[in-house]
Write a protein that holds these residues in place. Sequence first.
Motif, short mmCIF file in Angstrom:
data_model
loop_
_atom_site.label_atom_id
_atom_site.label_comp_id
_atom_site.label_asym_id
_atom_site.label_seq_id
_atom_site.Cartn_x
_atom_site.Cartn_y
_atom_site.Cartn_z
N LEU A 127 0.84 -1.19 0.00
CA LEU A 127 0.00 0.00 0.00
C LEU A 127 0.88 1.25 0.00
O LEU A 127 1.74 1.41 -0.86
N CYS A 128 0.69 2.14 0.99
CA CYS A 128 1.51 3.35 1.05
C CYS A 128 2.38 3.37 2.31
O CYS A 128 2.71 4.43 2.83
N TYR A 129 2.75 2.17 2.77
CA TYR A 129 3.51 2.09 4.02
C TYR A 129 4.90 2.70 3.89
O TYR A 129 5.53 3.04 4.90
N SER A 130 5.41 2.81 2.66
CA SER A 130 6.71 3.45 2.47
C SER A 130 6.59 4.92 2.09
O SER A 130 7.59 5.58 1.83
N CYS A 131 5.37 5.44 2.09
CA CYS A 131 5.13 6.83 1.69
C CYS A 131 5.42 7.81 2.83
O CYS A 131 5.24 7.47 4.01
N ASP A 132 5.82 9.01 2.46
CA ASP A 132 5.97 10.08 3.45
C ASP A 132 4.61 10.45 4.06
O ASP A 132 4.55 10.87 5.21
N SER A 133 3.55 10.26 3.27
CA SER A 133 2.21 10.57 3.79
C SER A 133 1.84 9.64 4.94
O SER A 133 1.13 10.02 5.87
N CYS A 134 2.35 8.39 4.89
CA CYS A 134 2.09 7.45 5.98
C CYS A 134 2.81 7.90 7.24
O CYS A 134 2.26 7.84 8.35
N LYS A 135 4.05 8.34 7.09
CA LYS A 135 4.81 8.86 8.24
C LYS A 135 4.11 10.09 8.82
O LYS A 135 4.02 10.24 10.04
N ALA A 136 3.61 10.95 7.92
CA ALA A 136 2.88 12.13 8.39
C ALA A 136 1.58 11.74 9.08
O ALA A 136 1.18 12.37 10.07
N GLY A 137 0.93 10.68 8.59
CA GLY A 137 -0.30 10.20 9.23
C GLY A 137 -0.04 9.70 10.63
O GLY A 137 -0.85 9.93 11.55
N VAL A 138 1.09 9.00 10.83
CA VAL A 138 1.45 8.53 12.17
C VAL A 138 1.68 9.72 13.09
O VAL A 138 1.22 9.73 14.24
N LEU A 139 2.36 10.75 12.59
CA LEU A 139 2.60 11.95 13.40
C LEU A 139 1.28 12.65 13.72
O LEU A 139 1.09 13.15 14.83
N GLY A 140 0.38 12.71 12.74
CA GLY A 140 -0.93 13.33 12.98
C GLY A 140 -1.73 12.58 14.01
O GLY A 140 -2.38 13.19 14.88
N SER A 141 -1.70 11.25 13.95
CA SER A 141 -2.41 10.43 14.93
C SER A 141 -1.80 10.59 16.31
O SER A 141 -2.51 10.71 17.32
N LEU A 142 -0.46 10.62 16.35
CA LEU A 142 0.23 10.80 17.63
C LEU A 142 -0.10 12.15 18.26
O LEU A 142 -0.30 12.26 19.48
N LYS A 143 -0.17 13.18 17.43
CA LYS A 143 -0.49 14.51 17.94
C LYS A 143 -1.87 14.54 18.57
O LYS A 143 -2.06 15.09 19.66
N LYS A 144 -2.85 13.92 17.92
CA LYS A 144 -4.21 13.89 18.48
C LYS A 144 -4.22 13.14 19.81
O LYS A 144 -4.86 13.59 20.78
N SER A 145 -3.54 12.01 19.86
CA SER A 145 -3.52 11.22 21.09
C SER A 145 -2.88 11.99 22.24
O SER A 145 -3.41 12.04 23.35
N TRP A 146 -1.73 12.62 21.95
CA TRP A 146 -1.00 13.30 23.01
C TRP A 146 -1.72 14.56 23.48
O TRP A 146 -1.64 14.92 24.64
N ARG A 147 -2.42 15.23 22.58
CA ARG A 147 -3.14 16.43 23.00
C ARG A 147 -4.29 16.06 23.94
O ARG A 147 -4.58 16.79 24.90
N LYS A 148 -4.95 14.95 23.69
CA LYS A 148 -6.03 14.50 24.58
C LYS A 148 -5.47 14.19 25.97
O LYS A 148 -6.03 14.61 26.99
N VAL A 149 -4.38 13.43 26.00
CA VAL A 149 -3.79 13.06 27.29
C VAL A 149 -3.20 14.28 28.00
O VAL A 149 -3.30 14.41 29.22
N SER A 150 -2.61 15.20 27.24
CA SER A 150 -1.99 16.38 27.84
C SER A 150 -3.02 17.26 28.54
O SER A 150 -2.72 17.86 29.59
N MET A 151 -4.21 17.36 27.98
CA MET A 151 -5.26 18.16 28.63
C MET A 151 -5.60 17.58 30.00
O MET A 151 -5.77 18.32 30.97
N ILE A 152 -5.69 16.26 30.08
CA ILE A 152 -5.96 15.61 31.37
C ILE A 152 -4.79 15.85 32.33
O ILE A 152 -4.98 16.16 33.51
#
Length: 285
Positions: A214-239
């Motif tokens: 699929l697109c596992y070697s794409c830069d967009s996949c790496k960016a998607g991981v960073l985007g997902s990580l950002k959402k997760s960490w912002r939720k936990v950081s608020m708590i």
Amino acid sequence: MRTSNHLIGVLNFLTFLLSIPILGGGIWLSSRANNTDCLKFLQWPLIIIGVSIMVVSLAGFAGACYRNTFLLRLYLVVMFLIIAVLIGFIIFAYVVTDKGSGRRVMNRGYLDYYLDDYSGWLEERVKSDDYWGKISSCIRDSKVCSKMGRNYNGFPESVDMFVARKLTPVQSGCCKPPTDCGYVYQNETFWTLGAGLMANNPDCNKWSNDQQQLCYSCDSCKAGVLGSLKKSWRKVSMINIVVMIILVIVYIIAYAAYRNNRRMDNDEPYGEARMTKSQPSAFHL
């Protein structure tokens, strides 16, 4: 004296309860790391902080119940250090997830993700070959892309249904080609080459209909991981911010109660100035 000890005991029990959401946030991030974000090192500091608060709170609770001065001092000193570490960790989490977000695409419900939008320490780690090999393998094993398929009345969803979906960052970045590549939708993870291929996006040539690629070697996949990580960490950081504020307030009250205990141990009437005594008590914990 008994009232002050009871107050310190109650405050320590409260800090014990406050450690639960911190520990829970770390465990939630750990589950996300195993199933979605696939970055398995950032949740451990949070878990360690939560466990440390639990242990120190129990020590302070025991010190208050048994009037053990050493345990109370240990609680105040270590809790101060833990609060300082928690504040530093919250700042660190915001700094490393500060930049980057998905880009809106015309007539699409989902966002597209580009690695150029991200920068900093976390982006460098995700981009490195050593880390990305493990992360992409984790995403593949989680089967996040194969779970995207939907059927309506026995028929696969149409392209209109698909483009209206709210995809997660990983789904958008890793399971489909970037929108500007001009691929034609066949199903959620199978796309054919269209006439609008844009060669200036290197991910266009990295897309593969091989379900293991699929697109596992794409830069967009790496960016998607960073985007997902950002959402997760912002939720936990608020708590964590809310818990940290409460911890600071509780610590100040506990310190005042402990000082009151010390004042009583020295037979110092409440409200009396230290310098009016013949042998004023030293200023220490």
